[in-house]
Each structure stands twice: as C-alpha cells, then as structure tokens.
Design an enzyme around this catalytic site. Structure first.
Site, PDB file in Angstrom:
ATOM      1  N   CYS A 111       0.843  -1.205   0.000  1.00 19.75           N
ATOM      2  CA  CYS A 111       0.000   0.000   0.000  1.00 19.75           C
ATOM      3  C   CYS A 111       0.873   1.249   0.000  1.00 19.75           C
ATOM      4  CB  CYS A 111      -0.921  -0.025   1.222  1.00 19.75           C
ATOM      5  SG  CYS A 111      -1.799   1.504   1.536  1.00 19.75           S
TER       6      CYS A 111
ATOM      7  N   CYS B 294       0.086   3.970   2.590  1.00 21.99           N
ATOM      8  CA  CYS B 294       0.499   3.531   3.923  1.00 21.99           C
ATOM      9  C   CYS B 294       1.942   3.936   4.213  1.00 21.99           C
ATOM     10  CB  CYS B 294       0.363   2.016   4.059  1.00 21.99           C
ATOM     11  SG  CYS B 294      -1.321   1.380   3.914  1.00 21.99           S
TER      12      CYS B 294
END
Length: 321
Positions: free
Chosen positions: A79, A82
């Site tokens: 991700c 993230c």
C-alpha cells in the site's frame, strides 16, 4: 467522536453494546491496581510504537487502552499511501510523548482484525479508548487534520475516561540490545530435524511448537512448523484422486485447498497461490476464510521475502478489497 464498545474476552466484538460507565470503571480499576503496585514504569520512546497481531490484540490494545488511548494503523507492505502515513504517525506518537500509543496492524497477516473492524480500504486508522473503538480516518490525511483528530481523541480519553497517558523516559530501555529469549533451541530444532528425517511428522510438529511456545517469533521454527504441517497434510493423500476431484468440481473448496497443498509440495508454488486466490475471489463466508487462511499458511512455507509471496499477497488484497 462517539466510541463503540469492544469486548475484553479475547475476541473483538465491535457490535457489543456496553455502557461507557462500565468501560470507565474498568479503566479506573486498572489504574488503581497499577498505583497499588507502585505505578506504571516509564517507557522508552521506541515503546510508543508497537506491532500488533490477532493473538496479542487483547493484551496490547484492549488492555493497554485502559491507561492510554491506542491508535491503530491498519497498513500493508504493498500500500503506497500507507508508506506515507505510517512514518508520520510514528513521528507523532513520539512527539505526543505518551499521550497515545500507536499500534500497527499488517492487514495481510491479520485479516480477521480487518474484517472485525469493517475496513474496506487502507490505510485506515482507528482508536481504542478504555475498550471502546473509535473510527478516526481513512487514507493518507494531511498532518494538520491528523493532529486535530489526535487532539480530539486525547480530549475524549481525558474527559470521559480519565486517561492521562503513559510516562516516557527518553533514556529508558535504550542502553542495549533487546534480550534474547532463553531456551534450548538448538536441541529442539535438532530434534525436529531428526523427526523429519525419520518420517515422524507429528514429532517434528511438536518439536517446532515447543520452540514457538517460548519464542513465538523464532523464524526457523515458524518456517519448519509450516513445512512439517504441510507434509503431514499431504502424507495420506491420493494425488491423482485429489487432482481429479478438484478438476471435476471447481466449487469444491476442500478439494481446491488439498490440490493447492499438492501443488506446493510438487514445487508448483505459483499454481498453488493462484488456485487459492481464485477460490477466495469466487467464494464467501466460511469457504472464503478457509481458502484465505490456507493461503497464509502456504506463505509461511515459502517465506515472506520470496517475490512469489509478495505477488500473491497483492493478488489476494485485490480480490479482498
């Protein structure tokens, strides 16, 4: 910012409805017990950011939330947002100096927690205060917005539950390396290997479990256990019959899982992974969970750093989200 209650029984239950007064009483009881024991010890700044899994969730999040608001960062290696949000939250955890604790949850390895929190996409940030869950925000929010949210969270913790945070000592725990867990691991690992050589798969499984009981993160024992359990599963299979059943009935989840085990033992790693990812994509409920959990077990057999595992994790995330 309205809390939702979570059970303290070891299984997350976001649908449980309990009074805020009960949660406050538990928090006050925990603080009173700590005071009788001389008060909580100051922690190092590095202890303000912790990795949490399903097994340790009650201890590391629910119980700790009786003394300090716990912010949960749901993330994954693949991700990209993230990777922006995570370091920011870690920096803020240190900057806020014990007014909240940051718990990081890898959704690939802890998908039951992700489901219990009802997360549809990551990054997602929640908090737990005195055993109650609070959704904070989703996505890589601007720092100013995150600070405002954290300030509100801390205010809720102080005003509604009397949580004043944890003491931080910049010099605590920073003097040397972490202690190595004690244990006769060489002997146990040698026993596991001897059992494997003798075809005693049950004995090998138990030997690896003995190591992990003392050191749950021991990499060699985790890998060995995953491999021994895989070999034990396929030991009594009729490969031709398993593959025929899987080919004749793609909806037979048990047959697909068994065929994936055979694929992996036969060295067809990508075939095993793609088979189970496809089952997860096509199924729901208990069937989907069974295929997903077996896929995670097979990841352990190959090892987290293998590029085939990385690719399969990404494929799994795409079908789940």
């Amino acid at each position: 910012m309205q809390p939702r209650n979570m059970s303290m029984s070891g299984v997350v239950d976001l649908a449980a409805v309990k009074a805020a007064g009960e949660a406050k009483a538990k928090a006050e009881q925990a603080r009173a017990q700590a005071a009788r024991q001389g008060g909580p010890a100051a922690v190092a700044p590095s202890a303000l950011v912790i990795d949490v899994d399903e097994a340790g969730f009650e201890r590391d999040v629910l119980q700790r939330s009786a003394e300090v608001p716990v912010v949960i960062d749901f993330w994954a290696e693949w991700c990209e947002p993230c990777k922006q949000l995570g370091p920011l939250l870690e920096r803020l955890a240190v900057e806020y100096n014990g007014r909240f604790l940051l718990a990081k949850v890898d959704v690939d390895a802890n998908q039951m927690l992700m489901q219990q929190f009802g997360i549809q996409g990551i990054p997602a940030v929640f908090a737990v205060v005195a055993g109650q869950a609070l959704p904070l925000f989703q996505g890589a929010a601007p720092e100013a917005q995150i600070r405002q949210t954290l300030d509100q969270l801390i205010q809720v913790g102080e005003e509604r539950f009397g949580l004043t945070g944890i003491a931080v000592d910049p010099e605590a725990g920073e003097a040397g390396p972490a202690p190595v867990p004690a244990g006769p691991y060489d002997a146990l690992l040698e026993a596991a290997m001897s059992a494997l050589d003798a075809g005693d798969l049950a004995g090998a499984v138990q030997a690896y479990k003995n190591v992990l009981a003392d050191d749950p993160g021991h990499p060699e024992a985790k890998l060995g256990l995953a491999q021994a359990e895989l070999l034990a599963r396929v030991q009594g299979m009729d490969p031709q019959q398993v593959r025929k059943t899987a080919a004749d009935d793609p909806a037979d989840v048990t047959a697909q899982i068994a065929a994936a085990d055979l694929d992996l033992v036969g060295g067809h790693v990508e075939d095993a992974f793609s088979r189970l990812v496809d089952v997860v994509r096509r199924t729901a409920g208990e069937d989907r969970d069974a295929a997903r959990l077996r896929l995670l077990e097979l990841f352990e057999v190959i090892g987290p750093d293998d590029p085939r595992v990385t690719a399969a994790r990404q494929a799994l995330a795409r079908v789940l989200f």
